[in-house]
Design a protein around this motif. Structure first.
Motif, PDB file in Angstrom:
ATOM      1  N   THR A  74       0.896  -1.114  -0.158  1.00 28.10           N
ATOM      2  CA  THR A  74      -0.010  -0.108   0.130  1.00 28.10           C
ATOM      3  C   THR A  74       0.927   1.190   0.091  1.00 28.10           C
ATOM      4  O   THR A  74       0.793   2.221  -0.840  1.00 28.10           O
ATOM      5  CB  THR A  74      -0.914   0.049   1.056  1.00 28.10           C
ATOM      6  OG1 THR A  74      -1.608  -1.006   1.041  1.00 28.10           O
ATOM      7  CG2 THR A  74      -1.995   1.228   1.220  1.00 28.10           C
ATOM      8  N   GLN A  77       2.278   1.855  -3.411  1.00 27.70           N
ATOM      9  CA  GLN A  77       1.510   2.351  -4.354  1.00 27.70           C
ATOM     10  C   GLN A  77       1.008   3.777  -4.261  1.00 27.70           C
ATOM     11  O   GLN A  77       0.980   4.377  -5.039  1.00 27.70           O
ATOM     12  CB  GLN A  77       0.035   1.466  -4.332  1.00 27.70           C
ATOM     13  CG  GLN A  77       0.297   0.083  -4.564  1.00 27.70           C
ATOM     14  CD  GLN A  77      -1.145  -0.563  -4.460  1.00 27.70           C
ATOM     15  OE1 GLN A  77      -1.878  -0.608  -3.471  1.00 27.70           O
ATOM     16  NE2 GLN A  77      -1.388  -1.824  -5.197  1.00 27.70           N
ATOM     17  N   CYS A  81       1.921   6.729  -6.974  1.00 30.73           N
ATOM     18  CA  CYS A  81       0.934   7.547  -7.296  1.00 30.73           C
ATOM     19  C   CYS A  81       1.618   9.116  -7.324  1.00 30.73           C
ATOM     20  O   CYS A  81       1.192   9.977  -7.768  1.00 30.73           O
ATOM     21  CB  CYS A  81      -0.488   7.388  -6.685  1.00 30.73           C
ATOM     22  SG  CYS A  81      -1.290   5.951  -7.078  1.00 30.73           S
TER      23      CYS A  81
END
Length: 88
Positions: A74, A77, A81
């Motif tokens: 997580t 990610q 982003c």
């Protein structure tokens, strides 16, 4: 958990061995070939670290590791982003 430390065997151990109630984890498995002397016979086999867990204890440890890995994915990610947004 019982840490048996360094063990030796003439048979290569499984990295993970399950019984009805226990889990045995062998790590750092390496072949050993020691020549004998006049006083002692030689040894040909494997040396490894051995740890024994109760099944429930092992399941809990694996669940905690999975949760930590999920958090790392997580976080990765989110970082990707943010990098993508900076590029646009």
């Amino acid at each position: 958990m019982i840490d048996y430390g360094t063990q030796r065997s003439t048979v290569k151990p499984l990295e993970l061995e399950l019984t009805e109630t226990k889990v045995f984890v062998a790590s750092n498995i390496s072949p050993v070939d020691e020549p004998g002397t006049e006083d002692q016979p030689g040894f040909t086999g494997y040396e490894f670290d051995l740890v024994e867990y109760d099944k429930d204890e092992y399941i809990k440890i694996q669940a905690e590791k999975n949760a930590a890995l999920e958090q790392q994915v997580t976080d990765t990610q989110i970082a990707l982003c943010e990098v993508y947004e900076l590029m646009v």
